[in-house]
Design an enzyme around this catalytic site. Structure first.
Site, PDB file in Angstrom:
ATOM      1  CB  SER A   1      -0.947  -0.039   1.204  1.00  0.00           C
ATOM      2  OG  SER A   1      -1.963   0.930   1.096  1.00  0.00           O
TER       3      SER A   1
ATOM      4  CG  HIS B   1      -5.518  -2.614   0.308  1.00  0.00           C
ATOM      5  ND1 HIS B   1      -4.638  -2.731  -0.744  1.00  0.00           N
ATOM      6  CD2 HIS B   1      -4.980  -1.669   1.146  1.00  0.00           C
ATOM      7  CE1 HIS B   1      -3.626  -1.897  -0.575  1.00  0.00           C
ATOM      8  NE2 HIS B   1      -3.802  -1.254   0.567  1.00  0.00           N
TER       9      HIS B   1
ATOM     10  CG  ASP C   1      -6.525  -4.493  -3.088  1.00  0.00           C
ATOM     11  OD1 ASP C   1      -7.378  -3.624  -2.856  1.00  0.00           O
ATOM     12  OD2 ASP C   1      -5.304  -4.333  -2.900  1.00  0.00           O
TER      13      ASP C   1
END
Length: 409
Positions: free
Chosen positions: A184, A383, A350
């Site tokens: 991320s 995610h 995700d």
């Protein structure tokens, strides 16, 4: 008092927030000078010059909080930099306790015999610039005033963060990282390392990341930041002297709750909560809760206890500004600077950083003549899968690192 104002109304305490957050929450969950350091070590960038920022501001003094595991090899060949995500910090591995409100956020990945084996590797993680767990950020005292920076803290970017990490690497005697890994926001840092300092990295592991923030990612971020800023206790960012219990905890908790929805998948929410009520006897009140609401409220309060509202805003903006092609002639030109092998890893479910973005990274690296391995991890966790699917993600990194230095396609 202006004409028409009711004096009794002015003296009344503010109405409780409909979500019913605890009144005992701290004004900030930031680590402050004088707090127990725990396992943190601190490095203050050399002066006399101030640290100039990409956006035009400057910081007269920058301190970086970091932690290390393992020992650096005599030739420096075993050093790994882990870059944390939005609400992470330097405490990757280790117990909660003195100086650390929560256990390490990737403890199952880092340690003896684990995917990042600290019997063999020297692992480093630093709290990012703008953070709130020991590195200079909005809650840090401004050396010019002695008061927290608050609203005066400048905008920082991923590139600014990486430049502080490069200075830390120099301090630690790390001339070249075996790999820089992150998921991320951490993946953004890892990619910038490959672009900015290609001679300082032997490989890059980009997990659930992207080359530039998408319109939808910026949109989710904008709504969360706006919700936080509308909390009257935020006071434009200068809330550190608010009385206990009157920090911008509602705004930060709502921002976190919104983000938490984007981090997980519909499948996970449905399987875990469905339409279950928090209290089967409380159904028709406007603020009676379903179980999923209770879960989001819990995670909102949990973040408030260990994080800082201004840092949330600063780092959200860091992510929005992420674009490796900015001022470099575009993404293709930026990617062509990466000379080391890249791992681009996707989580199937995700929707916040969808697999297409990691495929785009793979294709861009290959198109520039570079080497990239693309790996897909099957997971229902959305995610957050890059954090939760420890076995699959760890194996992907181990396999990739075994190939570093050989032909990777």
């Amino acid at each position: 008092m202006s004409e028409g104002e009711n004096p009794s109304a002015l003296s009344r305490p503010p109405a409780p927030h409909p979500r019913g957050y605890s009144t005992e929450l701290p004004v900030t969950g930031a680590w402050r000078p004088g707090d127990p350091p725990g396992n943190r070590q601190f490095f203050t960038l050399d002066r006399p010059h101030s640290f100039e920022l990409e956006g035009g501001g400057a910081l007269r003094e920058v301190t970086v909080a970091y932690e290390t595991w393992g020992e650096l090899a005599p030739d420096g060949s075993n050093a790994v930099l882990i870059c944390h995500a939005l609400t992470g910090d330097s405490h990757v591995a280790g117990d909660a306790g003195h100086g650390h409100p929560t256990p390490g956020w990737w403890g199952e990945m880092v340690g003896p015999g684990k995917a990042l084996d600290t019997d063999e590797l020297y692992v480093v993680c630093a709290n990012v610039l703008g953070g709130c767990q020991g590195t200079t950020g909005p809650a840090t005292p401004n050396p010019d005033t002695g008061e927290p920076y608050g609203s005066s803290f400048p905008t920082v970017t991923v590139r600014d963060i990486v430049r502080t990490q490069r200075r830390l690497a120099d301090h630690l005697g790390v001339r070249r990282w075996l790999t820089v890994v992150g998921g991320s926001m951490g993946a953004m840092q890892a990619l910038e390392w490959g672009v900015m300092f290609p001679d300082r990295v032997s490989s890059v592991c980009s997990l659930a990341g992207c080359m530039a923030a998408s319109a939808q990612q910026i949109g989710w971020s904008a709504v969360g930041r706006t919700a936080l800023a509308l909390d009257p206790n935020w006071r434009g960012g200068d809330y550190y002297d608010n009385p206990p219990g009157q920090g911008p905890h509602a705004g930060l908790a709502i921002a976190r709750s919104l983000a938490q929805i984007t981090y997980r998948s519909d499948e996970v929410f449905e399987d875990r909560f469905g339409r279950e009520l928090f209290d089967i006897h409380s159904v028709y009140g406007l603020w009676d809760r379903f179980q999923v609401e209770s879960y989001l409220d819990y995670h909102g309060e949990k973040l408030v206890k260990r994080f800082d509202a201004n840092t949330y805003l600063v780092l959200n903006r860091v992510m929005d500004l992420h674009d490796i092609g900015r001022d470099r002639g575009g993404i293709g030109a930026a990617v062509s600077r990466i000379t080391s092998p890249v791992l681009s890893l996707s989580i199937t479910s995700d929707t916040l950083y969808p697999p297409r973005q990691q495929i785009e990274l793979h294709d861009a690296v290959v198109a520039s003549g570079g080497r990239c391995v693309y790996t897909v991890v099957e997971s229902p966790h959305g995610h957050d899968g890059f954090l939760l699917e420890v076995e699959a993600v760890g194996q992907a990194m181990k396999d990739f690192l075994e190939k570093v230095g050989s032909s990777v396609a």
